[in-house]
Design an enzyme around this catalytic site. Structure first.
Site, PDB file in Angstrom:
ATOM      1  N   GLY A   1      35.618  43.317  34.519  1.00 34.99           N
ATOM      2  CA  GLY A   1      36.265  43.221  34.909  1.00 34.99           C
ATOM      3  C   GLY A   1      37.148  42.632  36.003  1.00 34.99           C
TER       4      GLY A   1
ATOM      5  N   ASN B   1      44.170  44.606  34.611  1.00 35.55           N
ATOM      6  CA  ASN B   1      43.798  45.685  36.177  1.00 35.55           C
ATOM      7  C   ASN B   1      44.110  46.201  37.104  1.00 35.55           C
ATOM      8  OD1 ASN B   1      40.961  46.302  34.711  1.00 35.55           O
ATOM      9  ND2 ASN B   1      39.965  44.082  35.336  1.00 35.55           N
TER      10      ASN B   1
ATOM     11  N   ASP C   1      36.205  55.090  25.652  1.00 31.35           N
ATOM     12  CA  ASP C   1      36.912  55.240  27.253  1.00 31.35           C
ATOM     13  C   ASP C   1      37.669  54.654  27.018  1.00 31.35           C
ATOM     14  OD1 ASP C   1      37.531  52.434  26.477  1.00 31.35           O
ATOM     15  OD2 ASP C   1      35.880  51.779  27.073  1.00 31.35           O
TER      16      ASP C   1
ATOM     17  N   HIS D   1      39.187  50.123  25.659  1.00 33.26           N
ATOM     18  CA  HIS D   1      38.617  48.781  25.088  1.00 33.26           C
ATOM     19  C   HIS D   1      38.132  48.939  23.391  1.00 33.26           C
ATOM     20  CE1 HIS D   1      36.819  48.970  29.365  1.00 33.26           C
ATOM     21  NE2 HIS D   1      36.949  47.661  28.969  1.00 33.26           N
TER      22      HIS D   1
ATOM     23  N   SER E   1      37.332  41.912  30.083  1.00 31.61           N
ATOM     24  CA  SER E   1      36.385  42.705  29.419  1.00 31.61           C
ATOM     25  C   SER E   1      37.603  42.831  28.159  1.00 31.61           C
ATOM     26  CB  SER E   1      35.961  43.797  29.704  1.00 31.61           C
ATOM     27  OG  SER E   1      37.347  44.425  29.908  1.00 31.61           O
TER      28      SER E   1
END
Length: 239
Positions: free
Chosen positions: A96, A124, A207, A210, A59
């Site tokens: 993701g 991730n 968050d 990002h 992402s």
């Protein structure tokens, strides 16, 4: 500026399960572009006379939470166009994505040849605490696939770092992993993709993971510092 973005719906069909929504801290979420619902299609043929530069990542590459033209691949594309370097930029980021998911879809993405392949995966894996041996093998498999499908491609590896939540040793080994893979495979290395952005609240979305549009502008400068001499050099050799 001409940035080709793959359909999220098509990519999700290949990587269903790559994103675990139960993970509280993950470079994940929905892409900023809504799913199109179109059937899976082959990547578009590059524009006549243009080489292909492909960003392959999660992402961060997809530009989660910002407009497509604000994501760092689009900003790099604008710089390329301003210099007339003759590259078509493809954004193959998927929110993701893990290295395992990337390994499963890279062959499809490379159905058309590329001149430059920017590999941005692993965050991730690290945030989930996945075994680094698995991450290493997956990244190596992606690199091997690129070299098999596009033997002349220049591969650029985007280094990542993670906070020491899972232990300082794991975080240190995770950081070193990128340096080791780059050295072993003679890759061009971006030492840390989020240099000057990671951990800075005003440059990240709520968050904390990002980048905002302003953060993406800094990421684009970091990437461009590495890519510019490479692309200019290729243009000089192959005008």
């Amino acid at each position: 500026m001409n940035v080709v973005c793959f359909s999220l719906a098509a990519l999700l069909a290949l990587t269903l399960g790559a994103c675990n929504s139960n993970q509280p801290a993950e470079v994940a979420g929905s892409s900023s572009a809504a799913p199109t619902g179109r059937p899976l299609a082959a990547p578009a043929t590059p524009a006549a006379g243009k080489k292909r530069l492909l960003f392959f990542g999660n992402s961060l590459t997809a530009g989660y939470g910002v407009e497509p033209e604000q994501a760092f691949p689009a900003l790099v594309s604008a710089k390329i166009d301003s210099l007339g370097l003759g590259y078509e930029v493809v954004n193959a980021g998927l929110s993701g994505e893990t290295t395992a998911g990337g390994r499963s879809r890279v062959g499809w993405v490379l159905r058309q040849p590329v001149a430059v392949f920017v590999l941005e995966l692993g965050a991730n894996d690290g945030l989930r605490g996945l075994p680094l041996g698995d991450t290493r093998r997956n990244l190596q498999a992606i690199i091997d696939t690129v070299r098999r499908r596009s033997p002349g491609a220049q591969i650029v590896l985007a280094g990542m770092q993670i906070p020491p939540n899972l232990g300082t040793a794991y975080a240190a080994d995770f950081k070193a992993l990128y340096q080791e893979i780059a050295a072993q495979n003679d890759l061009v290395l971006i030492p840390f993709l989020l240099e000057g952005v990671g951990g800075i609240r005003q440059l990240n979305q709520p968050d904390g993971i990002h980048p905002t549009a302003a953060g993406h502008r800094i990421v684009a400068r970091t990437v461009w510092t590495v890519l510019q001499p490479l692309l200019v050099g290729q243009a000089a050799v192959n005008p």
